[in-house]
Design an enzyme around this catalytic site. Sequence first.
Site, PDB file in Angstrom:
ATOM      1  N   GLU A  79       0.814  -1.210   0.000  1.00 59.58           N
ATOM      2  CA  GLU A  79       0.000   0.000   0.000  1.00 59.58           C
ATOM      3  C   GLU A  79       0.846   1.257   0.000  1.00 59.58           C
ATOM      4  OE1 GLU A  79      -0.517  -2.590   1.971  1.00 59.58           O
ATOM      5  OE2 GLU A  79      -2.623  -3.218   1.838  1.00 59.58           O
ATOM      6  N   PHE A 141     -11.575  -7.267  14.153  1.00 58.19           N
ATOM      7  CA  PHE A 141     -10.467  -7.658  13.296  1.00 58.19           C
ATOM      8  C   PHE A 141     -10.165  -6.545  12.286  1.00 58.19           C
ATOM      9  CE2 PHE A 141      -8.980  -9.896   9.379  1.00 58.19           C
ATOM     10  CZ  PHE A 141      -7.730 -10.242   9.867  1.00 58.19           C
ATOM     11  N   GLN A 142      -8.929  -6.123  12.234  1.00 59.96           N
ATOM     12  CA  GLN A 142      -8.443  -5.090  11.309  1.00 59.96           C
ATOM     13  C   GLN A 142      -9.164  -3.757  11.477  1.00 59.96           C
ATOM     14  OE1 GLN A 142      -8.236  -6.932   7.359  1.00 59.96           O
ATOM     15  NE2 GLN A 142      -6.164  -7.618   7.891  1.00 59.96           N
ATOM     16  N   LYS A 191     -17.721  -0.996   5.942  1.00 57.29           N
ATOM     17  CA  LYS A 191     -18.103  -2.018   4.963  1.00 57.29           C
ATOM     18  C   LYS A 191     -19.621  -2.072   4.753  1.00 57.29           C
ATOM     19  CE  LYS A 191     -17.362  -6.724   3.540  1.00 57.29           C
ATOM     20  NZ  LYS A 191     -16.406  -7.811   3.449  1.00 57.29           N
ATOM     21  N   MET A 535      23.829   9.342   2.973  1.00 60.46           N
ATOM     22  CA  MET A 535      23.628  10.635   3.620  1.00 60.46           C
ATOM     23  C   MET A 535      23.905  10.556   5.122  1.00 60.46           C
ATOM     24  SD  MET A 535      23.103  13.739   3.168  1.00 60.46           S
ATOM     25  CE  MET A 535      22.159  14.392   1.810  1.00 60.46           C
TER      26      MET A 535
END
Length: 629
Positions: A79, A141-142, A191, A535
């Site tokens: 993502e 969940f999630q 959802k 760097m």
Amino acid sequence: MSKSTKTLEKKTQREGERPREPHSRGEMGPLMQGSDILVACLEREGVDTIFAYPGGASMEFHQALTRSKKIRTILPRHEQGGAFAAEGYARATGRPGVCMATSGPGATNLVTGIADAFMDSIPLVAITGQVAQAMIGKGGFQETDFFGMTLPIVKHSYLVTDVNDIPRIVKEAFYIAQSGRPGPVVIDVPKNIQQTKTQPIFPNEIQLRGYEADCRASEIALNEIIGQIEKAERPILYCGGGIISANAAEELREFAERTEIPVTTTIMGCGAFPEDHPLSLRWLGMHGTAYANWAVSGEFEKINDVVNKVAPGADLLLAFGVRFDDRVTGKVDKFCETGTIVHIDVDASELNKNKPAHLPIVSDIKYALGRLNELIRKRPISKKFKSWHNQIANWKAKAPFGYRITQEVIKSQHMIDHLQGQESEVILPQMAIEMLYELTGGDAIITTGVGQHQMWAGQYYRYKHPRQLLTSAGLGAMGYGYPAALGAKVARPDKHVIDIDGDGSFLMNVQELATAHIEKIAAKALVLNNQHLGMVVQWEDKFYQSNRGHTYLGDPENMKAIYPDFVKIAQGFNVPAERVMYKKDLRAALQRMLDSKEPYVLDVIVPYTEHVLPFIPAGKTVADMIWKP
Ligand SMILES: Cc1ncc(C[n+]2csc(CCOP(=O)(O)OP(=O)(O)O)c2C)c(N)n1
Ligand SMILES: [Mg+2]
């Protein structure tokens, strides 16, 4: 009422829930489910590409996307890659980039991209699935509170609580993302709402109380600027990403040419003014040109900690579409200490934030410059600033960007292990970028990772057009380069799009080679592979007596080999790749990369001993600048 339900109610009010307006000025659609409504709304906004990774809470959207004839759905392999790709698309076009993820880990993986868009004012619409409303606040969940989590890094956000709100919210989100000072907007959609059916009403208009995107400078303020220019002896234009997001490069050029005021830009502003123009001072700040830094703040000599001013800097600083970022200013009170500061920005909160302005003006910069041009067309500026131009010409001659093969390179392990001591075969990173510039005629779109290579990509490629250098400037997010190149190439297939990357940064989103291959996106990666987090190494050398604090990326048990093997990795993704070690092979290899119709990885092995110069250490002043190569 449970605590969590209360929080939800409070949030929906905060996002501006208002009584639903009568739908007199909208277009009614057929009975559809929420996910299809959202996709229809995206189509109405002209979205042609979305970078979307599915999951339980967003698969309804993906099902709907399969039914769209207008939107190309690109599956990134992470993502974060999707968010950066959407940003690359947005930076290359000015149109909002769109990314999508599922709830929980999908959404949290977008956070860096959203923060990046926020820091660099990039229009981004990030759509996330959320658990069903009945589960919100239950630790399902999630479930993560994405609305809450992203509040400090968005321009605006929505948690959709009614399927009928989707058309209004999407229309507002796109408007907010790209108007005024652009930025990211999050739309979090539970959802059950994606699954609810309704007859949508697509509004024709937007009403956003209290949001004023079109700010215009007053005539008094603009005339005051002209008065200041007439009074000045040493004016400088200091211009940033605001010029690019306002599409005001043409206006800036006319203004600079008519007033004969030299122009320096920020890294975000690269290309806002052609860097090959005689009035260009290129970019300023920590690793910008010495002459731009001198022109703004004056030239100093430091002998035994005693500082003497050699020549004064600007007495008038026209700061247009900039935010006085610390990487530009160093110690901010010493930045243009003796100049009158005129600051124009479309975002009022930027004025007097980092540096007080003598004349702060809230305005769309395209309007302000356009109107200034009208005024000076009628009554041209009488001043010519001749001695100022002479001074700047001397500074330019004294300190151009430059590099050489140093003793550190000659004695380096790279020289012994890989080049058998042949000095003439060493490829310095700066050389590779110069050669790329030459071979592409300075016309490619360049993206970068973050690190030394990023600074050299800014220095040794010259940007003539806006939207040519796409780089994570404010956030400085490693891993940005390749996915951003994918987004840019999708938007501009007619252009060479090349990610000039570091080995550390490239590795952070290397999985996007799969996206490139499967989606046939011919974005190229030129990896300046120094086997180090260069760097950070530079700062270790400067401030920590070269003690290495986990900055080596190679295999400590076999330091002679190059690790990891990007050519083999690319082969695993079916992406053509090659490695170049010797200078004699570089030009032909670059040409093969450019000629390829496919994505391509060119792994160029360079020494890690180089430092990016000029260098004004953080928080220091131009008097502390190290600039001699
Ligand atoms: C995500 C992230 N983690 C850490 C850093 C800190 N950081 C800045 S530059 C840099 C080194 C980058 O190495 P590389 O990509 O190989 O570029 P180089 O400097 O060697 O050209 C690091 C670790 C960062 N900017 N972003
Ligand atoms: Mg590196």
